[in-house]
Design a protein around this motif. Structure first.
Motif, short mmCIF file in Angstrom:
data_model
loop_
_atom_site.label_atom_id
_atom_site.label_comp_id
_atom_site.label_asym_id
_atom_site.label_seq_id
_atom_site.Cartn_x
_atom_site.Cartn_y
_atom_site.Cartn_z
N ARG A 116 0.85 -1.19 0.00
CA ARG A 116 0.00 0.00 0.00
C ARG A 116 0.89 1.25 0.00
N LEU A 117 0.42 2.27 -0.67
CA LEU A 117 1.16 3.53 -0.77
C LEU A 117 0.15 4.66 -0.65
N HIS A 118 0.34 5.51 0.36
CA HIS A 118 -0.62 6.59 0.55
C HIS A 118 -0.57 7.59 -0.60
N ASN A 119 0.64 7.90 -1.08
CA ASN A 119 0.78 8.95 -2.10
C ASN A 119 1.86 8.55 -3.11
N PHE A 120 1.43 8.30 -4.34
CA PHE A 120 2.35 8.10 -5.46
C PHE A 120 2.50 9.45 -6.14
N HIS A 121 3.69 10.04 -6.07
CA HIS A 121 3.88 11.41 -6.57
C HIS A 121 4.80 11.39 -7.80
N ALA A 122 4.38 12.08 -8.86
CA ALA A 122 5.19 12.21 -10.07
C ALA A 122 5.15 13.66 -10.54
N GLU A 123 6.26 14.12 -11.09
CA GLU A 123 6.30 15.47 -11.66
C GLU A 123 7.27 15.49 -12.82
#
Length: 439
Positions: A116-123
């Motif tokens: 589980r991952l609360h926040n997958f962030h990409a930019e």
């Protein structure tokens, strides 16, 4: 050109078919000692993810990137668009939660993981060009930020065990991803103009393809890193230190033979107790090519001789125990009295039928917590030759061919129905009444 406009585009995608979160995590996450070792190592490698593992050829995974050119395409009723992302960095992957690690070296030899991952962030940098509602142009390029919340990453793989080296290994790992909410921020969409209402109306079509384009780019990297990392752990573990020889033998083919022999003995007793040997068969009217037959006083004998056929095997996977079994009954007999009519001629006859063999394949499943048995599969895998003998046709002997075929078809249907309904219920009841050894 107007001032740079930053649009915060929030989507709640829980109703979409690709946004389904799995429920429930195990504590501890490993389903056995070996899986617990894997889970423990994964729990402690978070700092390593920042720097990678050069000895294994694993690059830094947090942040991961920058990634090269990745294109995506949108084609819906609302919008048709081609887009791409460049110089993308994916962050916060090391903040995963280990939900489940299931590893079995029995019959199935499987590996499954749930992270589980609360926040997958990409930019990174985006570029899009298309048309909305077959009328309005949608275009732009600039920086983007993508946050995906409540992410579930699932994985499945095959396990192999080499008895000579006493080591296990994983192969063919595949990862899948699910999420609940997605938040996208894009600069200079529509030429940095103020058309946020239009963008908001089509963003639910744009954002998911962009996300999955990024995921498809990094999934092979994550898959290889996870598989190589776990195999590096496994190569230093002697399976005999974790799973004893006695336990491994208990997981071999045929480990349920004794249990199934006990079950089938009780099934045979139950078949007799409920009056199924002999079993009364219903009155039936058969229309065949040259006339009609009325069959009554039908009896089926031999069902209580149903027995185990071949090997029966238990296999434990996570919280479930599976039972694979084959059963068969030989020389079933069906007897009917009948009136056969062809034209204006009526004869009373006796019908004798023998069924050489009927075989059944069964897969049963029991939860180790409530011990309730479900029959996942219960199918007739073989229905042998049906021999039909009709005595007393006299002058109607010319109808024996079509009548024999009609009787054989009727017998096949009647016997199959009894096995697939009543006999199946009896077997399930007996399985529930006899604790499974692997539970």
């Amino acid at each position: 050109m107007g001032p740079i406009t930053t649009l915060l585009l929030l989507l709640t995608l829980s109703g979409c078919n690709f946004a389904q979160l799995l429920d429930g995590c195990s504590n501890p996450p490993g389903n056995n000692q070996l899986a617990g070792i894997i889970a423990g190592v994964l729990e402690n490698v978070r700092p390593i993810l920042v720097h990678g593992i050069p000895d294994l050829g694993i690059p830094p995974l947090d942040p991961l990137g920058p990634l090269g050119h990745t294109s995506f395409h949108v084609d819906t009723s609302a919008i048709k668009l081609d887009g791409s992302v460049n110089d993308t960095k994916v962050m916060k992957l090391s903040e995963y939660i280990i939900c489940q690690v299931n590893m079995t070296l029995g019959i199935a030899q499987k590996f499954a993981i749930d992270l589980r991952l609360h926040n997958f962030h990409a930019e990174g940098f985006y570029n899009v060009d298309g048309i909305a509602f077959s009328l309005f142009p949608v275009f732009g390029n600039g920086d983007f930020r993508l946050d995906v919340y409540d992410v579930v990453i699932t994985g499945g793989a095959k396990m192999t065990y080499n008895p000579f080296t006493d080591h296990a290994a994983m192969k063919d790992l595949q990862l899948g991803i699910y999420f609940n909410d997605l938040e996208l921020e894009m600069e200079c969409i529509l030429g940095c103009g103020d058309m946020s209402d239009l963008v908001n109306s089509v963003v639910s079509d744009i954002a998911p393809p962009m996300f999955f384009a990024i995921w498809n780019n990094i999934e092979p990297i994550l898959t290889q890193a996870l598989q190589d990392g776990i195999n590096d752990i496994l190569k230093n573990i002697s399976i005999s230190d974790i799973i004893t020889l006695e336990t491994r033998r208990a997981m071999q083919l045929g480990n349920a033979n004794v249990y199934m022999d006990l079950v089938m003995k009780q099934v045979a007793e139950a078949i007799i107790d409920v009056g199924l040997d002999p079993a009364a068969l219903p009155y039936i009217t058969l229309d065949f090519a040259l006339g009609q037959a009325e069959l009554y006083d039908g009896q089926l004998t031999g069902l209580s001789s149903l027995k185990r056929s071949g090997t029966s095997t238990f296999d434990k996977v996570a919280d479930w125990v599976f039972l694979y079994a084959n059963m068969a009954v030989d020389d079933l007999a069906v007897h009917y009295v009948a009136n056969v009519t062809s034209g204006t001629t009526v004869y009373g006859v006796v019908v004798h039928t023998n069924i050489r063999r009927v075989a059944v394949y069964m897969v049963a499943r029991a939860n180790i917590y409530n011990f309730r048995v479900d029959l996942d599969q219960f199918i007739i895998s073989e229905f042998g030759k049906i021999d039909v003998k009709i005595d007393g046709l006299g002058l109607l002997d010319y109808v024996v061919g079509p009548l024999t075929e009609a009787v054989a078809n009727m017998v096949r249907e009647s016997v199959a129905n009894i096995i697939e309904t009543i006999i199946k219920q009896i077997i399930q009841q007996v399985l529930n009444e006899n604790p499974w050894p692997m539970q």
